[in-house]
Design an enzyme around this catalytic site. Structure first.
Site, PDB file in Angstrom:
ATOM      1  N   THR A 184      36.351  20.115  65.865  1.00 39.70           N
ATOM      2  CA  THR A 184      36.830  21.186  66.757  1.00 39.70           C
ATOM      3  C   THR A 184      37.520  22.263  65.925  1.00 39.70           C
ATOM      4  OG1 THR A 184      37.112  19.641  68.593  1.00 39.70           O
ATOM      5  CG2 THR A 184      38.413  21.675  68.692  1.00 39.70           C
ATOM      6  N   ASP A 191      34.476  18.161  60.156  1.00 42.36           N
ATOM      7  CA  ASP A 191      35.538  18.815  60.932  1.00 42.36           C
ATOM      8  C   ASP A 191      36.406  19.658  59.998  1.00 42.36           C
ATOM      9  OD1 ASP A 191      37.235  19.509  63.002  1.00 42.36           O
ATOM     10  OD2 ASP A 191      37.924  17.470  63.435  1.00 42.36           O
ATOM     11  N   GLY A 192      37.136  20.581  60.556  1.00 45.31           N
ATOM     12  CA  GLY A 192      38.083  21.391  59.798  1.00 45.31           C
ATOM     13  C   GLY A 192      39.420  20.684  59.681  1.00 45.31           C
ATOM     14  N   ALA A 193      40.392  21.388  59.091  1.00 46.28           N
ATOM     15  CA  ALA A 193      41.753  20.845  58.974  1.00 46.28           C
ATOM     16  C   ALA A 193      42.707  22.024  58.857  1.00 46.28           C
ATOM     17  CB  ALA A 193      41.873  19.941  57.755  1.00 46.28           C
ATOM     18  N   ASP A 194      43.969  21.741  59.152  1.00 47.49           N
ATOM     19  CA  ASP A 194      44.990  22.794  59.030  1.00 47.49           C
ATOM     20  C   ASP A 194      45.633  22.782  57.648  1.00 47.49           C
ATOM     21  OD1 ASP A 194      44.839  23.749  61.787  1.00 47.49           O
ATOM     22  OD2 ASP A 194      45.469  21.710  62.237  1.00 47.49           O
ATOM     23  N   LYS A 229      43.656  26.442  53.109  1.00 53.39           N
ATOM     24  CA  LYS A 229      44.150  25.199  53.736  1.00 53.39           C
ATOM     25  C   LYS A 229      44.699  24.195  52.717  1.00 53.39           C
ATOM     26  CE  LYS A 229      42.786  26.558  57.827  1.00 53.39           C
ATOM     27  NZ  LYS A 229      41.788  25.916  58.642  1.00 53.39           N
ATOM     28  N   GLY A 282      44.445  22.969  66.759  1.00 53.11           N
ATOM     29  CA  GLY A 282      43.530  23.356  67.832  1.00 53.11           C
ATOM     30  C   GLY A 282      43.654  22.435  69.037  1.00 53.11           C
ATOM     31  N   SER A 311      37.470  26.687  64.555  1.00 53.79           N
ATOM     32  CA  SER A 311      36.557  27.764  64.174  1.00 53.79           C
ATOM     33  C   SER A 311      35.634  27.371  63.023  1.00 53.79           C
ATOM     34  CB  SER A 311      37.353  29.021  63.816  1.00 53.79           C
ATOM     35  OG  SER A 311      38.287  28.741  62.793  1.00 53.79           O
ATOM     36  N   GLU A 369      39.786  13.741  67.736  1.00 55.07           N
ATOM     37  CA  GLU A 369      39.307  13.911  66.350  1.00 55.07           C
ATOM     38  C   GLU A 369      39.542  12.628  65.554  1.00 55.07           C
ATOM     39  OE1 GLU A 369      39.780  18.732  65.723  1.00 55.07           O
ATOM     40  OE2 GLU A 369      41.509  17.470  65.331  1.00 55.07           O
TER      41      GLU A 369
HETATM   42  C1  5RP Z   1      41.668  21.152  65.888  1.00 56.92           C
HETATM   43  C2  5RP Z   1      41.762  20.986  64.414  1.00 56.92           C
HETATM   44  C3  5RP Z   1      41.041  21.974  63.579  1.00 56.92           C
HETATM   45  O1  5RP Z   1      40.107  21.314  62.785  1.00 56.92           O
HETATM   46  C4  5RP Z   1      42.040  22.700  62.737  1.00 56.92           C
HETATM   47  O2  5RP Z   1      43.002  23.289  63.579  1.00 56.92           O
HETATM   48  C5  5RP Z   1      41.376  23.771  61.868  1.00 56.92           C
HETATM   49  O3  5RP Z   1      40.876  24.791  62.686  1.00 56.92           O
HETATM   50  P1  5RP Z   1      40.157  26.074  62.093  1.00 56.92           P
HETATM   51  O4  5RP Z   1      38.882  25.615  61.474  1.00 56.92           O
HETATM   52  O5  5RP Z   1      39.947  26.983  63.279  1.00 56.92           O
HETATM   53  O6  5RP Z   1      41.096  26.691  61.085  1.00 56.92           O
HETATM   54  O7  5RP Z   1      42.374  20.078  63.887  1.00 56.92           O
HETATM   55  O8  5RP Z   1      42.448  20.209  66.563  1.00 56.92           O
END
Ligand code: 5RP
Length: 225
Positions: free
Chosen positions: A26, A83-86, A123, A99, A28, A105
């Site tokens: 989830t 998946d992405g990460a913060d 990141k 997100g 962008s 997740e």
């Molecule tokens: C959602 C998440 C996302 O993977 C994280 O926030 C990164 O989002 P983005 O790719 O928009 O920077 O953990 O719960």
């Protein structure tokens, strides 16, 4: 300027083979992967892919993109999750969930044989906790946990959306906390998890097996040692 999120997503797509069962993240960056996956299924580069999604938002996007989706139990164990990460540290520990999809997740990514994190190099952090750590809590416990976390010096803030508490796909609420600089995130999480009503946190200590990081100099890969 090339879009780093797209570059990372494209590199992750190279790891997908026809017939795989995938977990879709989830956010962008994950959304770029879902889009490319949809394109690859449409043009026949990939076929017979079965996916499960980490949020209702991704589910809607996958359907729109023509990506076949299933309930988790129908496709687990998964060959690969993307998946992405913060935040990502050098040991491939993550903070996720800004997100709002942290619980699903983590559930999905723990069912995957490989979990590739895709991100741009903004990141990467020296120390996890640069930004907030999301904590998913039950609505019943929210106020008392808020009070307790404040006493612990974690400055909790209830996540809002459109002026109302943000309700997760699992029907919970999110408290965004700040990990104090002199405290390791793992210790902070362990202390919070002693409290009933904490469902999970956005700290992912061991789930990621690899990361694909896009920066000015191209793609860099990290692997769990
Ligand atoms: C959602 C998440 C996302 O993977 C994280 O926030 C990164 O989002 P983005 O790719 O928009 O920077 O953990 O719960």
């Amino acid at each position: 300027m090339t879009n780093r999120k797209v570059e990372a997503a494209r590199a992750a797509l190279q790891e997908v083979r026809s017939g795989m069962r995938l977990g879709l993240g989830t956010g962008s960056t994950a959304a770029e992967f879902v889009k490319l996956l949809g394109d690859a299924l449409r043009d026949g580069t990939l076929r017979d892919i079965r996916c499960t999604c980490t949020s209702e938002q991704t589910e809607a996007q996958a359907r729109e993109a023509g990506v076949p989706t299933f309930a988790l139990y129908e496709v687990a164990p998964l060959d690969l999750a993307v998946d992405g990460a913060d935040e990502i540290d050098r040991n491939l520990r993550l903070i996720k969930g800004r997100g709002g999809a942290l619980l699903r997740e983590k559930i999905v990514e723990q069912q995957a044989l490989r979990f590739i994190v895709i991100a741009d190099d903004s990141k990467i952090v020296e120390r996890l906790g640069v930004g907030v750590l999301p904590v998913e809590v039950t609505p019943f416990a929210r106020e008392v946990l808020e009070r307790r976390f404040a006493e612990m010096g974690l400055a909790p803030v209830l996540r809002l959306r459109d002026g109302k508490p943000r309700v997760t796909d699992e029907g919970h609420l999110i408290l965004d906390v700040r990990v104090p600089e002199n405290v390791d995130v793992a210790d902070c999480v362990a202390r919070m998890r002693e409290h009933a009503g904490v469902v999970d946190t956005g700290f992912f200590p061991t789930e990621a097996t690899e990361a694909i990081i896009a920066g000015d100099d191209g793609i860099r890969r990290m692997t769990r040692g």
